[in-house]
Design a protein around this motif. Structure first.
Motif, short mmCIF file in Angstrom:
data_model
loop_
_atom_site.label_atom_id
_atom_site.label_comp_id
_atom_site.label_asym_id
_atom_site.label_seq_id
_atom_site.Cartn_x
_atom_site.Cartn_y
_atom_site.Cartn_z
N ARG A 128 11.37 7.73 -22.14
CA ARG A 128 11.44 9.16 -22.41
C ARG A 128 10.14 9.65 -23.06
NH1 ARG A 128 13.52 12.70 -26.28
NH2 ARG A 128 13.27 10.98 -27.73
N LEU A 129 9.67 8.86 -24.01
CA LEU A 129 8.44 9.21 -24.70
C LEU A 129 7.24 9.18 -23.74
CD1 LEU A 129 7.81 9.88 -27.65
CD2 LEU A 129 7.19 7.50 -28.02
N GLN A 130 7.24 8.15 -22.90
CA GLN A 130 6.16 8.02 -21.93
C GLN A 130 6.11 9.24 -21.01
OE1 GLN A 130 6.72 5.09 -18.81
NE2 GLN A 130 4.57 4.50 -18.88
N LEU A 131 7.30 9.65 -20.55
CA LEU A 131 7.37 10.80 -19.63
C LEU A 131 6.96 12.10 -20.29
CD1 LEU A 131 10.64 10.16 -17.67
CD2 LEU A 131 8.37 10.54 -16.72
N GLN A 132 7.30 12.21 -21.56
CA GLN A 132 6.99 13.43 -22.29
C GLN A 132 5.48 13.66 -22.34
OE1 GLN A 132 8.70 13.29 -26.25
NE2 GLN A 132 7.11 14.70 -26.98
N PHE A 133 4.73 12.60 -22.53
CA PHE A 133 3.28 12.73 -22.62
C PHE A 133 2.61 12.71 -21.25
CE2 PHE A 133 4.10 10.81 -26.89
CZ PHE A 133 3.70 11.90 -27.62
N MET A 134 3.25 12.00 -20.32
CA MET A 134 2.60 11.77 -19.03
C MET A 134 3.58 12.16 -17.92
SD MET A 134 0.46 8.33 -18.29
CE MET A 134 1.79 7.22 -17.88
N PRO A 135 3.75 13.47 -17.71
CA PRO A 135 4.75 13.94 -16.74
C PRO A 135 4.52 13.35 -15.34
CG PRO A 135 3.85 15.78 -17.99
CD PRO A 135 3.01 14.58 -18.33
N LYS A 180 0.81 10.65 -9.32
CA LYS A 180 0.33 10.42 -7.96
C LYS A 180 -1.09 9.85 -7.92
CE LYS A 180 -0.13 13.14 -3.77
NZ LYS A 180 -0.10 14.54 -3.31
N HIS A 181 -1.94 10.30 -8.81
CA HIS A 181 -3.33 9.85 -8.75
C HIS A 181 -3.68 8.87 -9.88
CE1 HIS A 181 -3.97 12.62 -5.52
NE2 HIS A 181 -3.53 13.61 -6.25
N LEU A 182 -2.66 8.38 -10.57
CA LEU A 182 -2.90 7.41 -11.64
C LEU A 182 -2.82 6.00 -11.08
CD1 LEU A 182 -0.80 8.71 -14.68
CD2 LEU A 182 -3.28 8.56 -14.51
N ILE A 183 -3.92 5.28 -11.17
CA ILE A 183 -3.95 3.92 -10.65
C ILE A 183 -2.77 3.09 -11.19
CG2 ILE A 183 -5.33 1.80 -10.58
CD1 ILE A 183 -6.87 4.02 -9.32
N GLU A 184 -2.54 3.20 -12.53
CA GLU A 184 -1.56 2.32 -13.15
C GLU A 184 -0.14 2.69 -12.78
OE1 GLU A 184 -3.61 4.42 -14.58
OE2 GLU A 184 -2.87 5.28 -16.46
N LYS A 185 0.06 3.87 -12.22
CA LYS A 185 1.41 4.28 -11.86
C LYS A 185 1.65 4.27 -10.35
CE LYS A 185 3.89 4.86 -15.47
NZ LYS A 185 5.12 4.02 -15.57
N GLU A 186 0.61 3.96 -9.61
CA GLU A 186 0.78 3.83 -8.17
C GLU A 186 1.70 2.65 -7.90
OE1 GLU A 186 -3.06 3.21 -6.59
OE2 GLU A 186 -3.54 5.34 -6.42
N THR A 187 2.59 2.78 -6.94
CA THR A 187 3.44 1.64 -6.64
C THR A 187 2.66 0.66 -5.77
OG1 THR A 187 4.34 3.08 -4.94
CG2 THR A 187 5.71 2.66 -6.86
N THR A 188 2.85 -0.60 -6.08
CA THR A 188 2.07 -1.60 -5.33
C THR A 188 2.99 -2.42 -4.43
OG1 THR A 188 2.18 -2.85 -7.38
CG2 THR A 188 0.05 -1.95 -6.75
N SER A 203 1.80 3.70 -22.27
CA SER A 203 2.44 2.50 -21.74
C SER A 203 3.96 2.67 -21.75
CB SER A 203 2.00 1.28 -22.55
OG SER A 203 2.33 1.47 -23.91
N ASP A 204 4.65 1.66 -21.22
CA ASP A 204 6.09 1.78 -21.08
C ASP A 204 6.84 1.92 -22.41
OD1 ASP A 204 5.82 1.71 -18.38
OD2 ASP A 204 6.29 -0.41 -18.16
N ASP A 205 6.17 1.56 -23.51
CA ASP A 205 6.82 1.76 -24.81
C ASP A 205 6.51 3.14 -25.39
OD1 ASP A 205 4.18 1.45 -25.62
OD2 ASP A 205 4.45 -0.63 -26.22
N GLY A 206 5.84 3.98 -24.61
CA GLY A 206 5.59 5.36 -25.03
C GLY A 206 4.38 5.50 -25.94
#
Lengths: 432, 246
Positions: free
Chosen positions: B226-233, B238-246, A47-50
């Motif tokens: 930053r933490l989110q990106l580190q785990f979920m580059p 592109k294929h993640l429902i929750e990250k698709e732009t709506t 989630s957005d909080d990492g």
């Protein structure tokens, strides 16, 4: 109310629970069933909080009869309320699971009507999910303090993990901030669950077909910074919980201001750094062979915000260093700042085939930023500075972490209560 | 330079390694046919994939080195990294010499490099076990598009055949145009470059429920991109429902 609205309310209400783990269970799928456990746990999103998302983390309801000052769902708080039905929870779980959004369900609840009534609802939901819908994915279920233990014990046959949150680390804080709760009603089910897990493991050695009871173990959570206990107090409590209640995990959750109650501190930010230090220390207790008393004491009851607990310990015990990596015991290697379990194992394994140079350490991925000051390779010291405490300390101090520092000195160092006494007094006996 | 040229299959690679051990002419490089470029100084040895030869190498690795090493070379092979076949060959040369002790040779460059590659493949596999998102189609097939860095589809399918055993599903690697197709009994790997059909009626509902959940479960006072990106580059978004732009 529409399902969508309920989910918004009841996931938002569940987010302060720090636990996200889905590990420790290798439950198999059944014929015609759906799902299985993955021992290592699998994160499905962040989630957005990492923080990792692996379970559908929801409350069954946020209607609560209690008025705990630190809790967003307290009865006196004016916020939208909702309750799921068991069928709604099941529908969400199964449909999310089939799409691989989640590893399973984390079902918690506020206390509606009574602890027994609430626990019955939780039990009904997970029983139905397992028996009627043949769901074999991961289930983390809250045990409701004060509920009849026979309900909790029955629920434990369907859950992979159970937890009872202590939240406030002392009786005094509990009676101040959650006057309707009793420490006894929190610790007793924890102790009972622990005993049942142990018993179940023993019995399953004899007859494999016996159903499992909470195979992934039990956990709890402590709120950090809502009450004045020191790090030493908290760490001693956790050590006692691990040793005596056989807990799998203690989670620490930096207090996030949800109330203007005058008994609560007014924090500008959640004390995340303090939470982080406690996690580091918790790891040292569980995997690195440290005791709480080695890390802190009455004279120094709080962690240094600028030094991780292991580095702090090493600087206070410089006479044990530098350590020759080619000869040191595995146990001592684990005590070198920067050397983790993986690195220590690699060192022990690699030196069987020949002695190790400094370059070799780097090659197989040892992080040497901190470790270099505490080791020698074939007798040579690679720290690059004289082996003196103040010089090493200067190199180890972490960058600008001052942001959270003010929170660490918020409270005066109040007296350490006797943790063992505190526990045995509330649940009686030492056999737990 | 002596080049062994194989067909690109794992069995082909193991056959090439078999020939390398029993042939007088040792390879300097082992290459997929599709990676080979004509070269004046090259001496080519065409490898014909033979199941009995590849089986012998397969079993020898497992018995004389370790099943862990077998998994390592398979994972490394799936990385499709240029030159990995030659690295696998050198790793096995050492492995057959020293046996299962090879895992302890952490300071040997050949071992290190193979560990590094196979770990990267293992990491991506583990990540995608969580990050794959199935969409339910109107013919009741669950469809998941992926574009992994490495060719890991065959490492993902067994996991889902156990877990989602009672539903029909397809995992589609758009990059490599292959799909793992499961019919509630077994999964097969097949070439596939088509499009999925239209979504089932309830698909949009669950996608928006999931997006709501994703948004609501975050604690805003703790925001940490930053933490989110580190785990979920980002490359997986592109294929993640929750990250698709709506």
């Amino acid at each position: 109310m529409e399902l969508r609205e309920k989910l918004k309310i009841l996931s938002g209400a569940a987010k302060y629970d720090a636990s996200c783990s889905s590990s420790g269970s290798n439950r198999k799928n059944t014929p015609g069933g759906i799902g299985n456990g993955a021992s290592s746990g699998i994160c499905h999103s962040w989630s957005d909080d990492g923080r990792c998302i692996s379970l559908l983390k929801i409350l069954f309801t946020n209607y609560c009869i209690y008025d705990c000052a630190y809790c967003i769902n307290r009865v006196s708080n004016d916020l939208p309320r909702a309750s799921f039905t068991p069928e709604e929870v099941i529908k969400l779980t199964i449909n999310f699971y089939r799409r691989n959004y989640i590893e399973g369900l984390f079902l918690s609840s506020a206390v509606i009507k009574s602890p027994d009534y609430t626990m019955e609802l939780l039990l009904k939901t997970v029983r139905k999910l397992r028996e009627e819908y043949k769901f074999n994915g991961y289930i983390h279920l809250k045990a409701i303090p004060g509920a009849d233990f026979s309900l909790i014990a029955r629920a434990g046959r369907y859950a992979d993990r159970m937890s009872v949150n202590i939240e406030l680390p002392s009786k005094k804080s509990l009676s101040l901030l959650a006057p309707q709760k009793k420490m006894e009603s929190i610790l007793t089910p924890m102790k009972e669950i622990g005993l049942n897990i142990k018993e179940n493991r023993e019995e399953r050695k004899k007859s494999k077909n016996l159903p499992r009871f909470v195979p992934a173990g039990q956990s709890t959570q402590l709120i950090i910074g809502a009450s004045p206990e020191t790090d030493y107090h908290i760490l001693k409590l956790c050590e006692a919980l691990y040793q005596r209640f056989n807990l799998k995990r203690v989670y620490y959750s930096a207090y996030i201001p949800v109330s203007n109650n005058p008994s609560l501190p007014q924090l500008r930010r959640p004390p995340l750094l303090r939470e982080h230090r406690l996690y580091q220390a918790d790891w040292l207790l569980r995997f690195y062979g440290f005791a709480a008393d080695e890390l802190l004491d009455r004279a120094n009851p709080n962690f240094n915000p600028k030094l991780d607990p292991k580095a702090n310990w090493a600087l206070n015990h410089l006479h044990l260093f530098p350590l020759e990596v080619n000869r040191a015991d595995y146990e001592m290697l684990l005590r070198v700042p920067g050397i983790g379990i993986k690195s220590a194992r690699r060192i022990v394994s690699a030196r069987r085939t020949g002695s190790i140079d400094f370059d070799d350490l780097e090659k197989f991925g040892t992080v040497l930023k901190r470790a270099r000051y505490f080791i020698t390779c074939k007798g040579k010291y690679y720290g690059g500075i004289p082996f003196r405490e103040e010089l090493i300390k200067e190199r180890l101090v972490e960058g600008k972490t001052g942001l959270h520092r003010q929170q660490l000195s918020l409270f005066d160092d109040n007296s350490i209560s006797d943790i063992d006494g505190f526990l045995s007094e509330t649940v009686g006996g030492k056999e737990g | 330079m002596i080049y062994y040229i194989y067909d690109g299959s794992f069995e082909g690679l193991l056959t090439a390694i078999y020939e390398a051990f029993y042939h007088d002419v040792k390879p300097d490089m082992i290459l997929k046919r599709s990676d080979y470029q004509e070269n004046l100084f090259a001496e080519r040895v065409e490898i014909v994939t033979e199941r009995n030869k590849s089986d012998r190498v397969y079993n020898a690795v497992r018995e004389k080195i370790s099943s862990r090493s077998l998994r390592k070379i398979y994972y490394a092979f799936l990385s499709e990294i240029k030159g990995v076949e030659t690295r696998i060959y050198h790793y096995l040369q050492l492995g057959f010499k020293i046996g299962r002790k090879i895992d302890g040779h952490l300071t040997d460059d050949t071992v290190l490099e193979l560990n590094r590659i196979s770990n990267k493949v293992g990491l991506e596999r583990h990540r995608l076990l969580g990050l794959i998102r199935f969409r339910r189609l109107d013919n009741d097939i669950y469809y998941a598009p992926i574009e992994p860095d490495y060719n890991i589809i065959a490492l993902l399918a067994p996991h889902f055949s156990k877990r989602l055993a009672d539903q029909n599903w397809v995992i589609h690697d758009l990059k490599r145009k292959v799909a793992a197709v499961y019919n509630r009994e077994e999964w097969v790997l097949t070439g596939f470059s088509g499009q999925p059909g239209s979504y089932a009626e309830d698909e949009a509902i669950y996608q928006s429920l999931w997006k709501d959940f994703f948004k609501n479960i975050a604690i805003t006072n703790r925001k940490n991109s930053r933490l989110q990106l580190q785990f979920m580059p980002v490359r997986y978004w592109k294929h993640l429902i929750e990250k698709e732009t709506t």
